[in-house]
Structures are given as structure tokens and as C-alpha cells.
Scaffold this motif. Structure first.
Motif, mmCIF file in Angstrom:
data_model
loop_
_atom_site.group_PDB
_atom_site.id
_atom_site.type_symbol
_atom_site.label_atom_id
_atom_site.label_comp_id
_atom_site.label_asym_id
_atom_site.label_seq_id
_atom_site.Cartn_x
_atom_site.Cartn_y
_atom_site.Cartn_z
ATOM 1 N N ARG A 197 0.847 -1.180 0.000
ATOM 2 C CA ARG A 197 0.000 0.000 0.000
ATOM 3 C C ARG A 197 0.887 1.235 0.000
ATOM 4 N NH1 ARG A 197 -3.911 -1.188 5.042
ATOM 5 N NH2 ARG A 197 -1.876 -1.637 5.978
ATOM 6 N N GLY A 198 0.413 2.317 -0.613
ATOM 7 C CA GLY A 198 1.192 3.540 -0.662
ATOM 8 C C GLY A 198 0.303 4.723 -0.956
ATOM 9 N N GLU A 199 0.911 5.914 -0.947
ATOM 10 C CA GLU A 199 0.141 7.139 -1.158
ATOM 11 C C GLU A 199 -0.160 7.387 -2.627
ATOM 12 O OE1 GLU A 199 2.294 10.279 0.676
ATOM 13 O OE2 GLU A 199 1.951 9.562 2.727
ATOM 14 N N SER A 200 0.537 6.702 -3.526
ATOM 15 C CA SER A 200 0.319 6.905 -4.964
ATOM 16 C C SER A 200 0.544 5.583 -5.680
ATOM 17 C CB SER A 200 1.281 7.959 -5.501
ATOM 18 O OG SER A 200 2.620 7.458 -5.472
ATOM 19 N N PRO A 201 -0.004 5.443 -6.915
ATOM 20 C CA PRO A 201 0.250 4.218 -7.690
ATOM 21 C C PRO A 201 1.724 3.964 -7.917
ATOM 22 C CG PRO A 201 -1.560 5.453 -8.655
ATOM 23 C CD PRO A 201 -0.974 6.329 -7.578
ATOM 24 N N VAL A 202 2.512 5.043 -8.099
ATOM 25 C CA VAL A 202 3.943 4.868 -8.335
ATOM 26 C C VAL A 202 4.609 4.251 -7.104
ATOM 27 C CG1 VAL A 202 6.116 6.073 -8.774
ATOM 28 C CG2 VAL A 202 4.038 6.753 -9.999
ATOM 29 N N ALA A 203 4.210 4.699 -5.910
ATOM 30 C CA ALA A 203 4.779 4.156 -4.677
ATOM 31 C C ALA A 203 4.450 2.680 -4.522
ATOM 32 C CB ALA A 203 4.270 4.946 -3.468
ATOM 33 N N VAL A 204 3.228 2.302 -4.869
ATOM 34 C CA VAL A 204 2.829 0.899 -4.779
ATOM 35 C C VAL A 204 3.586 0.068 -5.810
ATOM 36 C CG1 VAL A 204 0.900 -0.714 -4.961
ATOM 37 C CG2 VAL A 204 0.568 1.507 -3.884
ATOM 38 N N ALA A 205 3.711 0.607 -7.041
ATOM 39 C CA ALA A 205 4.439 -0.104 -8.098
ATOM 40 C C ALA A 205 5.886 -0.356 -7.682
ATOM 41 C CB ALA A 205 4.383 0.691 -9.395
ATOM 42 N N TYR A 206 6.507 0.621 -7.017
ATOM 43 C CA TYR A 206 7.887 0.454 -6.549
ATOM 44 C C TYR A 206 7.987 -0.705 -5.560
ATOM 45 C CZ TYR A 206 12.209 1.288 -4.001
ATOM 46 O OH TYR A 206 13.430 1.115 -3.400
ATOM 47 N N GLN A 207 7.004 -0.817 -4.672
ATOM 48 C CA GLN A 207 7.024 -1.910 -3.690
ATOM 49 C C GLN A 207 6.870 -3.272 -4.374
ATOM 50 O OE1 GLN A 207 4.708 -1.091 0.063
ATOM 51 N NE2 GLN A 207 4.190 0.791 -1.036
ATOM 52 N N HIS A 208 6.025 -3.338 -5.415
ATOM 53 C CA HIS A 208 5.893 -4.600 -6.150
ATOM 54 C C HIS A 208 7.244 -5.040 -6.714
ATOM 55 C CE1 HIS A 208 1.629 -5.455 -6.069
ATOM 56 N NE2 HIS A 208 1.329 -4.224 -6.410
ATOM 57 N N VAL A 209 8.047 -4.063 -7.131
ATOM 58 C CA VAL A 209 9.336 -4.386 -7.765
ATOM 59 C C VAL A 209 10.404 -4.744 -6.738
ATOM 60 C CG1 VAL A 209 11.204 -3.435 -9.174
ATOM 61 C CG2 VAL A 209 8.828 -2.969 -9.781
ATOM 62 N N SER A 210 10.396 -4.066 -5.562
ATOM 63 C CA SER A 210 11.564 -4.166 -4.684
ATOM 64 C C SER A 210 11.303 -4.619 -3.252
ATOM 65 C CB SER A 210 12.268 -2.805 -4.635
ATOM 66 O OG SER A 210 11.388 -1.818 -4.142
ATOM 67 N N GLU A 211 10.069 -4.588 -2.766
ATOM 68 C CA GLU A 211 9.817 -4.883 -1.360
ATOM 69 C C GLU A 211 9.399 -6.336 -1.131
ATOM 70 O OE1 GLU A 211 10.293 -2.825 1.217
ATOM 71 O OE2 GLU A 211 11.047 -1.292 -0.147
ATOM 72 N N THR A 212 9.687 -6.835 0.066
ATOM 73 C CA THR A 212 9.290 -8.189 0.456
ATOM 74 C C THR A 212 7.926 -8.157 1.140
ATOM 75 O OG1 THR A 212 11.588 -8.826 0.796
ATOM 76 C CG2 THR A 212 9.922 -10.206 1.843
ATOM 77 N N PRO A 213 6.961 -8.945 0.681
ATOM 78 C CA PRO A 213 5.650 -8.941 1.347
ATOM 79 C C PRO A 213 5.719 -9.629 2.710
ATOM 80 C CG PRO A 213 5.707 -10.644 -0.335
ATOM 81 C CD PRO A 213 6.995 -9.881 -0.462
ATOM 82 N N VAL A 214 4.929 -9.142 3.653
ATOM 83 C CA VAL A 214 4.821 -9.789 4.954
ATOM 84 C C VAL A 214 3.947 -11.037 4.799
ATOM 85 C CG1 VAL A 214 4.018 -9.505 7.332
ATOM 86 C CG2 VAL A 214 5.057 -7.580 6.118
ATOM 87 N N ALA A 215 4.359 -12.159 5.379
ATOM 88 C CA ALA A 215 3.568 -13.392 5.276
ATOM 89 C C ALA A 215 2.167 -13.151 5.843
ATOM 90 C CB ALA A 215 4.255 -14.520 6.021
ATOM 91 N N PRO A 216 1.113 -13.670 5.172
ATOM 92 C CA PRO A 216 -0.263 -13.427 5.645
ATOM 93 C C PRO A 216 -0.498 -13.810 7.096
ATOM 94 C CG PRO A 216 -0.302 -14.371 3.439
ATOM 95 C CD PRO A 216 1.127 -14.400 3.897
ATOM 96 N N SER A 217 0.152 -14.900 7.592
ATOM 97 C CA SER A 217 -0.086 -15.344 8.961
ATOM 98 C C SER A 217 0.470 -14.360 9.988
ATOM 99 C CB SER A 217 0.536 -16.729 9.172
ATOM 100 O OG SER A 217 1.936 -16.677 9.049
#
Length: 561
Positions: A216-236
Motif C-alpha cells: 500500500r502507498g500514497e500513490s500508484p507509483v509508490a505501490v508499483a515500486y514496492q511490487h518491484v523491490s519490497e518483500t511482502p509480509v507473510a499473511p499469517s
């Protein structure tokens, strides 16, 4: 009215690129949903062309988990000042139910429902990918769930028409507004294949399990950056009731590298189904999978950096033993530097060339693209083309099956490339089924190369039991050979109402009405006192409920003193 055929009714939904209306196909006499594109998109001639071609390709798909596209066209609207503008539209199956977006917004979704909804999405993708259609915009808003719990995915082909007509990733993001469900390759503006849909389905599963997307982010660009470079937190780690077996499935689906994801929707479905057998990986195994797919945990790396900075500025710490002489330290650094420079020089001078000579061309990969787009790419590469039509059940009509020479082959400028284009699946016409028995209708469908789908019953006062009332798709429709046709057949019954207490005249009128067509008869009973001036029904021979058509119903009227 659109194209003198489709009657447009009330608005039933709005989105960033279109509005959806309830409508009626006057030619076939059926209720439909009509999606009308916004004027800014309609003004783009390139988009209109691609939109029509992609919608036509999507219309070839017929599967229970996919909202059918019946037609796509373009009408003209005249404004008050006399100017005209194009009105592109598509005509779709009308589905009653809720979008997955509405279901998620209503509150937590159970684990079983999350798996069921995701499995339905993947089943639709498995079929569409075999047909050569990549959705590109899988999100909760594009998934319908009927009142019976049936999952139906919509807007196939439309996302591709939008993205192919947008000159930049920013424009595409602005039009679609779905950065939360982008794959990393979409966010980077790279070519995408079916594995982008697998990633988006993984994002939807994540949101079903946790109530929010992974990034999640304040803009689509911020969210797109996370898709490319950030690690998702495990759902559990967000919802502790989520089993770790689903952590492993979600993390694999959200891999940044397409080659580390599930390679197709079928593999994703199989992994999802395997979580039901009770096998649960340990927290250590999930952590190892996270490290494998995403590298070191960014939060852990940040903590390490902070600790190093603290140690380097802490003047209270003292060495407990003498270090090596300074001369030895500098000598070691010099040796290491020489070795590194030598290795770098060797690598740069021995790396194979990656450029193509000016007097050569590389055949581009145009498989599953439309013929028009493939021809454009060949022209850009200074290659001649020859179109060869060929039937193919897996690739949608008008899309490329293969090329000769194959993609990636180095050829001379002006080389002739044979492009094999699919003529689509073999089609069949739904025969006339109304008035036939179910067995006779099944025989007629088999003769037409079609199969019998769901059979539902409906009361009809004129038709005997097992007589076909209607078919879906309707008779005369062109559908793929092997497709299922659903039937509505007569039950041979009507629903008798309780007329006790009615006047004799009102009861006879109600039972003989066109909706029932029963046969009422009056039976006088002198054993019970009459109602002076207003004879009423004291009893009826058949109990309220479903009764055979044309049944005789005896109505008892008291005539005693």
C-alpha cells in the motif's frame, strides 16, 4: 439504443474506464450487460481498433467461470452542437451477484471461501491462457460471485487493449487504476505473459486472507515500486488464523522473478488444493522460502545497518587486544584491489557480444499477439510477412500461433517471415430446442457437436413435464464446438394457492387464470351452514403447493341452514 439492436437501461456499475448498464438484446430477446467506454478513451482511434479486436478475441471464450462477451461494436452519438463522436461498447452476459471487492469490503472472508474464490479465478485463467488470452487486470473488482457461489471473471481482453494503446506505464496506470494488483514486470513496463495473471491472482488471495493487499502507498507509483523491490509480509503475520501452508503458496505466487512463480494457473491451483491435506511448513521453512524468493529481509538489513552505525560512533568501547600492524593491513588491501581489478578486466574483455549487427535482424516473438500487432512489429524490424490461416483450439481467432523462422532467429533484412494466424475454435449453431423433451434436446445438441449443461425446472401451465422452455445460449447463437448449453425445462406442475375463504366466484377466477389454468368445480355441502349472500369456499380438494397442470380442484361451498 445502440446499433438499432441493444436497448440501454439503468446504470448498474461505474469504473475508471467505462460505465455498465442493464440492457436488452432486441434481436435475441435476452437480458444483457452493456459496457460503454468513457469519451476520452473513445476519442483514441488506436484504442478503439485494439479494443474491438481484443473484445472479439475474448468473445470466443466460453467457460462457466468467465463472463461471456457476446458482441463488441461502435455507434455514433451526435452532440447538441452537431458534432459526432464514437461510442464503443461491448455486450456481455448479465450476472446477478456481488463483486469480490464488495465481499472483501463487507468483512473478513473465511479461509475456505478465500481458497474457493481464488480457485475459481485460477480456473478461468487456466482456460483463457490455453486460448492465448492474458487478462492483465485481475483484481477483486473484475471478479463476480453469483448468489450460488459461482466465480465469474470479467473484462478479458480489455486490459490488453488499454495497455497496448498507452504510450507510457504512467498512462496505463492512470487508466486502469489497479497498481495494487500489478505484477513487477507490469510496473516496470516490460512485456508480460500469463505469469503476470498468476501474480495478480496471488495478490487477490493475499487480500482475501488478510483484508488488505500486500503493498500500500500514497500513490500508484509508490505501490508499483514496492511490487518491484519490497518483500511482502507473510499473511499469517497479519492474521494469525491463516495457516502457514497458505503463506508458502502466497509467497511463491508473489515472487518478483516470473521464473520463480508458479508457471501456470494449473500449478497454482494444485498448490492451493494441497494446503487442504493438513501439511503445514514450519516458521523456519517459510522464512527460508522468503529468503529464497526475495533475498535478505529489508527490515533485518535496516536493523543491521543501524547497529553498525551505533558501534562506529560509540566512543566508550575499547579494544581488548592489539590489532595487526598497519603496514600489513594496507598491503592486504592493495593485493585484494589488484586481484579485483584483474578479474573485472578479464570479465569485460571476455563477455560475449549482445548487439545485433546492422546487416541482420532478429525475428520478434509475436505468439498470441493479434495479426495487426504482429505485422507492425515485423515491419519495424524491416521484415516482410506472409499470413497463413490455420485452425487452432488453443489460440484465439486472429492471434498468432507461430512464425517461420521461429522467434529469436537471426535473419537478413527483408526476409520473408510466415506468420500462422489462428482461425479460432470450430464453431457450431445452437439448434432449436424449445418444445423438445430433454432426451430429444440432448440428441440435437450432440448432433450439433455441443453438450448438455445445467438443467433447471420451471412451472409452466401449458407444458408437460420435461419439455424444454428455453436454452442458454439461445437458439441460433454461434458458440465453440464442445460448449455446454443450459436448459430450462417444464416441471409439468403449477403452484396451487390456498383459496379457502375466497368467494366461490373469486376462487374460480384465481384457479382458472392464465398463470395456473386449473379446472375448478363447485361441490355443495348442505352439512355446513351457508354464508348468506356471499358463498365462500370452505375447503379445497388439493392442498396448496405444486400440483400437476390442468388438475381439477373441487371447491366445497356450504349450502346448509
Amino acid at each position: 439504443m445502440l446499433s438499432d439492436r441493444y436497448e440501454v437501461g439503468e446504470v448498474i456499475g461505474r469504473g475508471g474506464m467505462a460505465s455498465v448498464y442493464r440492457g436488452r438484446d432486441l434481436t435475441l430477446g435476452r437480458e444483457v450487460a452493456i459496457k460503454i467506454l468513457e469519451s476520452d478513451l473513445a476519442a483514441d482511434a488506436t484504442f478503439r481498433t485494439r479494443f474491438r479486436l481484443e473484445a472479439q478475441a475474448a468473445s470466443r471464450m466460453s467457460h462457466p467461470t468467465i463472463v461471456r462477451v457476446y458482441d463488441a461494436g461502435e455507434d455514433v452519438e451526435t452532440d447538441a452542437d452537431g458534432t459526432t463522436r464514437a461510442v464503443p461498447y461491448i455486450v456481455m452476459e448479465l450476472v446477478s451477484g456481488q463483486t469480490l471487492k464488495e465481499i472483501i469490503a463487507a468483512g473478513p472472508v473465511s479461509i475456505d471461501d478465500a481458497i474457493h474464490y481464488t480457485d475459481g479465478i485460477l480456473e478461468a485463467l487456466e482456460y483463457s491462457h490455453r486460448a492465448g488470452v492474458v487478462h492483465r487486470d485481475i483484481k477483486p473488482g473484475n471478479v463476480m460471485v453469483t448468489s450460488a457461489g459461482q466465480v465469474k471473471v470479467m473484462d478479458f481482453g480489455i486490459a490488453r487493449a488499454v495497455s497496448d494503446s498507452s504510450s507510457t506505464v504512467a498512462e496505463t496506470t492512470q487508466i486502469l487504476g489497479t497498481a495494487a494488483y500489478f505484477s513487477p514486470e507490469q510496473a516496470k513496463g516490460e512485456p508480460v505473459d500469463s505469469r503476470a495473471d498468476v501474480y495478480s491472482a496471488g495478490v487477490v488471495l493475499y487480500e482475501l486472507l488478510t483484508g488488505r493487499p500486500p503493498f500500500r502507498g500514497e500513490s500508484p507509483v509508490a505501490v508499483a515500486y514496492q511490487h518491484v523491490s519490497e518483500t511482502p509480509v507473510a499473511p499469517s503475520e497479519i492474521v494469525d488464523t491463516v495457516p502457514r501452508s497458505l503463506d508458502a503458496v502466497v509467497l511463491r505466487a508473489l515472487a518478483k522473478d516470473p521464473y520463480q512463480r508458479y508457471q501456470d494457473a494449473g500449478s497454482f491451483r494444485a498448490a492451493l488444493d494441497a494446503t487442504r491435506d493438513g501439511r503445514t511448513p514450519s516458521r523456519k521453512q517459510v522464512g527460508a522460502l522468503t529468503s529464497e524468493l526475495y533475498g535478505a529481509n529489508p527490515r533485518q538489513a535496516a536493523e543491521t545497518a543501524r547497529s553498525l552505525r551505533q558501534l562506529s560512533t560509540d566512543t566508550t568501547m575499547r579494544r581488548t587486544q592489539a590489532g595487526p600492524p598497519a603496514a600489513w593491513i594496507w598491503a592486504g588491501i592493495a593485493v585484494i584491489a589488484v586481484v579485483l581489478i584483474s578479474v573485472l578486466f578479464w570479465v569485460l574483455n571476455n563477455r560475449p557480444g549482445t548487439t545485433v549487427p546492422d546487416n541482420a535482424r532478429v525475428v520478434p516473438d509475436v505468439v498470441t499477439m493479434t495479426w495487426d500487432r504482429a505485422n507492425e512489429l515485423m515491419f519495424e524490424q524491416d521484415l516482410d510477412t506472409e499470413r497463413l490461416d490455420e485452425r487452432n483450439d488453443q489460440i484465439a481467432e486472429g492471434n498468432v500461433i507461430r512464425t517461420d523462422p521461429a522467434a529469436g532467429t537471426t535473419v537478413a533484412p527483408g526476409q520473408l517471415v510466415k506468420v500462422y494466424v489462428s482461425t479460432g475454435q470450430k464453431m457450431s449453431t445452437v439448434p432449436t430446442l424449445a418444445g423438445l423433451s430433454t432426451d430429444a434436446a440432448t440428441t440435437a445438441l450432440t448432433s450439433a457437436g455441443l453438450t448438455l449443461g445445467a438443467v433447471t425446472t420451471r412451472n409452466d401451465p401449458d407444458l408437460t413435464a420435461d419439455t424444454v422452455i428455453s436454452a442458454d445460449p439461445a437458439e441460433g447463437s454461434e458458440i465453440a464446438v464442445g460448449s455446454a448449453v443450459n436448459l430450462v425445462v417444464a416441471s409439468g406442475k403449477v403452484t396451487l394457492v390456498d383459496v379457502v375463504g375466497y368467494t366461490a366466484e373469486a376462487a374460480q377466477r384465481a384457479l382458472s387464470a392464465d398463470t395456473l389454468k386449473l379446472v375448478p368445480t363447485i361441490v355443495e355441502d348442505p352439512g355446513c351452514p351457508a354464508n348468506p349472500g356471499r358463498p365462500t369456499v370452505a375447503a379445497q380438494s388439493l392442498a396448496p403447493g405444486d400440483v400437476p397442470i390442468h388438475s381439477t380442484v373441487e371447491l366445497t361451498v356450504c349450502t346448509g341452514r
